[in-house]
Scaffold this motif. Structure first.
Motif, PDB file in Angstrom:
ATOM      1  N   ILE A  40      39.049 -17.600 -26.035  1.00 31.06           N
ATOM      2  CA  ILE A  40      40.044 -16.541 -26.217  1.00 31.06           C
ATOM      3  C   ILE A  40      40.267 -16.328 -27.715  1.00 31.06           C
ATOM      4  CG2 ILE A  40      42.378 -15.773 -25.700  1.00 31.06           C
ATOM      5  CD1 ILE A  40      40.485 -16.100 -23.259  1.00 31.06           C
ATOM      6  N   ALA A  41      40.067 -15.101 -28.163  1.00 28.34           N
ATOM      7  CA  ALA A  41      40.204 -14.796 -29.589  1.00 28.34           C
ATOM      8  C   ALA A  41      41.661 -14.538 -29.948  1.00 28.34           C
ATOM      9  CB  ALA A  41      39.357 -13.576 -29.945  1.00 28.34           C
ATOM     10  N   ARG A  42      42.078 -15.109 -31.046  1.00 26.95           N
ATOM     11  CA  ARG A  42      43.430 -14.873 -31.566  1.00 26.95           C
ATOM     12  C   ARG A  42      43.361 -13.911 -32.748  1.00 26.95           C
ATOM     13  NH1 ARG A  42      42.434 -19.078 -28.458  1.00 26.95           N
ATOM     14  NH2 ARG A  42      44.152 -20.513 -28.005  1.00 26.95           N
ATOM     15  N   GLU A  43      44.454 -13.216 -32.989  1.00 30.71           N
ATOM     16  CA  GLU A  43      44.509 -12.239 -34.067  1.00 30.71           C
ATOM     17  C   GLU A  43      44.956 -12.856 -35.382  1.00 30.71           C
ATOM     18  OE1 GLU A  43      47.538  -8.760 -34.494  1.00 30.71           O
ATOM     19  OE2 GLU A  43      45.831  -7.981 -33.367  1.00 30.71           O
ATOM     20  N   ALA A  44      45.802 -13.877 -35.322  1.00 35.20           N
ATOM     21  CA  ALA A  44      46.398 -14.442 -36.535  1.00 35.20           C
ATOM     22  C   ALA A  44      45.343 -15.097 -37.419  1.00 35.20           C
ATOM     23  CB  ALA A  44      47.467 -15.465 -36.164  1.00 35.20           C
ATOM     24  N   ILE A  45      45.571 -15.046 -38.724  1.00 35.09           N
ATOM     25  CA  ILE A  45      44.702 -15.706 -39.686  1.00 35.09           C
ATOM     26  C   ILE A  45      45.575 -16.466 -40.685  1.00 35.09           C
ATOM     27  CG2 ILE A  45      42.849 -14.008 -39.487  1.00 35.09           C
ATOM     28  CD1 ILE A  45      43.863 -12.705 -42.037  1.00 35.09           C
ATOM     29  N   GLY A  46      44.947 -17.370 -41.430  1.00 35.83           N
ATOM     30  CA  GLY A  46      45.635 -18.083 -42.497  1.00 35.83           C
ATOM     31  C   GLY A  46      46.741 -19.000 -42.000  1.00 35.83           C
ATOM     32  N   PRO A  47      47.791 -19.188 -42.799  1.00 32.44           N
ATOM     33  CA  PRO A  47      48.889 -20.096 -42.437  1.00 32.44           C
ATOM     34  C   PRO A  47      49.560 -19.731 -41.120  1.00 32.44           C
ATOM     35  CG  PRO A  47      49.017 -19.503 -44.765  1.00 32.44           C
ATOM     36  CD  PRO A  47      47.953 -18.636 -44.165  1.00 32.44           C
TER      37      PRO A  47
ATOM     38  N   HIS B 135      37.515  -2.442 -50.545  1.00 32.92           N
ATOM     39  CA  HIS B 135      37.447  -3.911 -50.447  1.00 32.92           C
ATOM     40  C   HIS B 135      38.737  -4.570 -49.970  1.00 32.92           C
ATOM     41  CE1 HIS B 135      39.668  -4.296 -54.250  1.00 32.92           C
ATOM     42  NE2 HIS B 135      38.807  -3.480 -54.824  1.00 32.92           N
ATOM     43  N   THR B 136      39.865  -3.870 -49.976  1.00 31.72           N
ATOM     44  CA  THR B 136      41.123  -4.456 -49.521  1.00 31.72           C
ATOM     45  C   THR B 136      41.606  -3.704 -48.287  1.00 31.72           C
ATOM     46  OG1 THR B 136      41.723  -5.009 -51.800  1.00 31.72           O
ATOM     47  CG2 THR B 136      43.488  -5.015 -50.178  1.00 31.72           C
ATOM     48  N   PRO B 137      41.682  -4.365 -47.118  1.00 30.07           N
ATOM     49  CA  PRO B 137      41.517  -5.806 -46.861  1.00 30.07           C
ATOM     50  C   PRO B 137      40.144  -6.174 -46.304  1.00 30.07           C
ATOM     51  CG  PRO B 137      42.504  -4.788 -44.954  1.00 30.07           C
ATOM     52  CD  PRO B 137      42.194  -3.657 -45.919  1.00 30.07           C
ATOM     53  N   ILE B 138      39.137  -5.319 -46.516  1.00 30.40           N
ATOM     54  CA  ILE B 138      37.865  -5.468 -45.812  1.00 30.40           C
ATOM     55  C   ILE B 138      37.169  -6.779 -46.153  1.00 30.40           C
ATOM     56  CG2 ILE B 138      35.573  -4.464 -45.543  1.00 30.40           C
ATOM     57  CD1 ILE B 138      36.956  -1.707 -45.967  1.00 30.40           C
ATOM     58  N   LEU B 139      37.154  -7.162 -47.441  1.00 32.51           N
ATOM     59  CA  LEU B 139      36.449  -8.393 -47.822  1.00 32.51           C
ATOM     60  C   LEU B 139      36.972  -9.601 -47.054  1.00 32.51           C
ATOM     61  CD1 LEU B 139      36.152  -7.997 -51.701  1.00 32.51           C
ATOM     62  CD2 LEU B 139      34.285  -7.931 -50.055  1.00 32.51           C
ATOM     63  N   GLU B 140      38.294  -9.718 -46.941  1.00 29.84           N
ATOM     64  CA  GLU B 140      38.873 -10.878 -46.256  1.00 29.84           C
ATOM     65  C   GLU B 140      38.659 -10.797 -44.747  1.00 29.84           C
ATOM     66  OE1 GLU B 140      42.603 -12.544 -48.408  1.00 29.84           O
ATOM     67  OE2 GLU B 140      42.698 -10.358 -48.599  1.00 29.84           O
ATOM     68  N   ARG B 141      38.698  -9.607 -44.168  1.00 26.65           N
ATOM     69  CA  ARG B 141      38.469  -9.481 -42.736  1.00 26.65           C
ATOM     70  C   ARG B 141      37.022  -9.843 -42.390  1.00 26.65           C
ATOM     71  NH1 ARG B 141      42.937  -6.224 -41.323  1.00 26.65           N
ATOM     72  NH2 ARG B 141      44.587  -7.038 -42.669  1.00 26.65           N
ATOM     73  N   MET B 142      36.098  -9.485 -43.271  1.00 30.39           N
ATOM     74  CA  MET B 142      34.700  -9.873 -43.053  1.00 30.39           C
ATOM     75  C   MET B 142      34.535 -11.388 -43.129  1.00 30.39           C
ATOM     76  SD  MET B 142      32.957  -7.171 -42.365  1.00 30.39           S
ATOM     77  CE  MET B 142      32.933  -5.398 -42.581  1.00 30.39           C
ATOM     78  N   ASN B 143      35.377 -12.021 -43.928  1.00 29.96           N
ATOM     79  CA  ASN B 143      35.314 -13.483 -44.031  1.00 29.96           C
ATOM     80  C   ASN B 143      35.608 -14.130 -42.681  1.00 29.96           C
ATOM     81  OD1 ASN B 143      34.630 -15.306 -46.064  1.00 29.96           O
ATOM     82  ND2 ASN B 143      36.727 -16.006 -46.285  1.00 29.96           N
ATOM     83  N   ARG B 144      36.556 -13.558 -41.944  1.00 32.26           N
ATOM     84  CA  ARG B 144      36.884 -14.117 -40.641  1.00 32.26           C
ATOM     85  C   ARG B 144      35.706 -13.985 -39.674  1.00 32.26           C
ATOM     86  NH1 ARG B 144      38.257 -12.728 -35.823  1.00 32.26           N
ATOM     87  NH2 ARG B 144      38.233 -10.510 -36.282  1.00 32.26           N
ATOM     88  N   LEU B 145      35.019 -12.852 -39.729  1.00 32.35           N
ATOM     89  CA  LEU B 145      33.846 -12.682 -38.881  1.00 32.35           C
ATOM     90  C   LEU B 145      32.771 -13.709 -39.222  1.00 32.35           C
ATOM     91  CD1 LEU B 145      33.387  -8.802 -38.613  1.00 32.35           C
ATOM     92  CD2 LEU B 145      33.938 -10.379 -36.770  1.00 32.35           C
ATOM     93  N   GLN B 146      32.579 -13.954 -40.519  1.00 37.84           N
ATOM     94  CA  GLN B 146      31.583 -14.950 -40.922  1.00 37.84           C
ATOM     95  C   GLN B 146      31.976 -16.337 -40.433  1.00 37.84           C
ATOM     96  OE1 GLN B 146      28.454 -14.454 -42.890  1.00 37.84           O
ATOM     97  NE2 GLN B 146      28.337 -16.298 -41.664  1.00 37.84           N
ATOM     98  N   GLN B 147      33.262 -16.655 -40.535  1.00 39.64           N
ATOM     99  CA  GLN B 147      33.731 -17.964 -40.073  1.00 39.64           C
ATOM    100  C   GLN B 147      33.568 -18.115 -38.565  1.00 39.64           C
ATOM    101  OE1 GLN B 147      37.726 -17.687 -41.503  1.00 39.64           O
ATOM    102  NE2 GLN B 147      37.248 -18.385 -43.570  1.00 39.64           N
ATOM    103  N   ASP B 148      33.897 -17.068 -37.820  1.00 35.54           N
ATOM    104  CA  ASP B 148      33.879 -17.152 -36.363  1.00 35.54           C
ATOM    105  C   ASP B 148      32.481 -17.071 -35.770  1.00 35.54           C
ATOM    106  OD1 ASP B 148      36.594 -17.388 -36.387  1.00 35.54           O
ATOM    107  OD2 ASP B 148      37.022 -15.391 -35.612  1.00 35.54           O
TER     108      ASP B 148
END
Length: 459
Positions: free
Chosen positions: A33-40, A294-307
């Motif tokens: 199940i995918a969650r939406e929250a990121i970071g802290p 690049h804002t917020p695209i760079l960080e959102r792409m980071n989540r895809l890479q992590q997942d």
């Protein structure tokens, strides 16, 4: 002229195809199940999950409609879906009908509760006129605060044992999450933590067992495993999400062997060498001086890479804008200076802790490949040749052919901070689908599975 229709005009252009991708997002706890929250915030919500739902929060809701006030006793032994919404938030009101459908489908097995924002409740009755599940006013905001709700809509699920099971579920995983808990007995829900603890202990014990690989060394990750590359015919027989047609020949379907290809460089990356072998590639263009790219695209792409890092390689391409173009005249001095662009790229990579590499499209070769593919309108073609940033991502199969496109927004809306509302969900779902279909990714996974099987057998 090859065309992919309106793929770049709106993120939902591939939505009809994306619907077949299913809701199989990666989870924050290996539960599918995918969650939406990121970071802290993701860490905070993870600590709340699989813990008793704070029943005192129900008492803070008021002005109940479509039914009696919900209490801990009234939902005992039931699966409960909490959806936050606001009458003035179109994105949240648009999901009410979908949630209504879930309530109707599962009947007595599912209780749906709408929790309205503290503002705008005077418009709630009109916005909710077509739904039958109960909703209430969180006038004090204590309910939202207690569950760390950060926007509308947010979805939370309580299991039959009264535990907050899933917090801030991504919309594409909602159906799967509900079905999972509806199918689960109260007994299984109540013993979940004990079973997970036992599984974790067993996994830890297994992890401590040394496995000899790589000429006798010990490693904690699967190494790159050799596998047989698929034949071209294995790619052409697949019904890919993106279909190209020839607009000059009555939209005749283009043979897959003629689909556009994007050949990425083998060297010159910022942040480390990418892993291409048996992995789908996700590319997007941005420019350090164009904030909306690049804002917020760079960080959102980071989540895809992590997942999805096992099957997906994200590449951020730094556009090198033609100094003679109109766009260059509107940007700061040095916007077309390759050394400055690479320096800023390194700063972005370090500051944002990106887990995927960046590369400077110094000679605009990658942009030209897209333009030469002739799948955009003439203005977009020229924009690409000039190195201008288009707000979209392209998914390339392991055969380097374009297999999917998703737009982030239009320049008019993005400059006001408003991207397409579903671009992230659309991109994740499309990534899942291309990964699922791609023969090269399948072959690599099968080789890895065989490697692990042999390791478990001591070979």
């Amino acid at each position: 002229m090859l065309t992919a229709g309106n793929q770049l005009m709106r993120a939902g252009a591939v939505g009809g195809v994306l619907a077949i991708a299913g809701a199989t997002g990666l989870a924050s706890a290996d539960d599918g199940i995918a969650r939406e929250a990121i970071g802290p915030r993701a860490e905070q919500l993870a600590e709340m999950e699989r813990q008793p739902f704070p029943s005192e929060l129900w008492g803070g809701l008021e002005s109940w409609a479509n039914g009696e006030a919900v209490t801990a006793d009234s939902i005992d032994g039931k699966v409960v879906l909490v959806v936050s919404w606001a009458s003035w938030n179109r994105q949240s009101t648009s999901v009410l009908r979908r949630v209504e459908s879930l309530a109707s489908r599962h009947g007595d097995d599912l209780i749906v509760v709408g929790v309205h924002h503290e503002r705008g409740f005077d418009g709630a009755a009109n916005a909710a006129r077509r739904i039958s599940f109960p909703y209430a006013h969180d006038a004090s905001g204590e309910f939202r605060s207690g569950l760390n709700i950060d926007g509308d809509p947010d979805f939370y699920l309580i299991d039959r044992a009264g535990q907050l099971r899933f917090a801030d579920i991504r919309s594409e995983s909602l159906n799967d999450a509900v079905q999972m808990l509806v199918d689960e007995s109260a007994s299984d829900a109540s013993t979940l933590n004990e079973r997970l603890a036992a599984e974790a202990a067993a996994a830890e014990a297994e992890a401590r067992r040394p496995t000899r690989v790589n000429q006798g060394g010990l490693v904690g990750e699967i190494p790159e495993v050799a596998f047989d590359k698929p034949l071209d015919s294995e790619y052409t027989k697949i019904n890919w999400p993106l279909q190209f047609v020839d607009a000059n020949q009555s939209n005749r379907a283009i043979p897959q062997e003629d689909y556009p290809t994007i050949v990425l460089p083998s060297t010159g990356y910022i942040g480390g060498q990418p892993k291409f072998d048996g992995r789908v590639r996700l590319i997007f263009f941005f420019h350090p001086d164009v904030r909306v790219s690049h804002t917020p695209i760079l960080e959102r792409m980071n989540r895809l890479q992590q997942d999805y890092g096992r099957d997906l390689q994200v590449i951020g391409i730094i556009s090198n804008i033609d100094p003679n173009s109109q766009t260059a005249k509107d940007l700061p001095a040095g916007a077309s200076d390759p050394e400055r662009m690479e320096r800023l790229g390194r700063r972005f990579h370090e500051t944002l802790a990106l887990e995927y590499p960046l590369i400077l499209d110094e000679g605009r070769g990658l942009a030209t490949q897209l333009a030469d593919a002739n799948k955009f309108d003439s203005q977009s073609d020229q924009n690409m040749r000039d190195g201008n940033v288009l707000l979209f991502a392209a998914l390339l199969g392991t055969d380097e052919r374009v297999r999917g496109l998703v737009g982030f927004g239009t320049w008019t809306t993005a400059t006001r901070g408003a991207f397409f509302p579903d671009w992230e969900a659309d991109l994740e779902a499309l990534s899942q689908r291309v990964i699922e279909l791609d023969p090269g990714a399948k072959a690599r996974r099968e080789a890895e599975a065989e490697y692990l099987r042999k390791q478990r057998q001591g070979g």
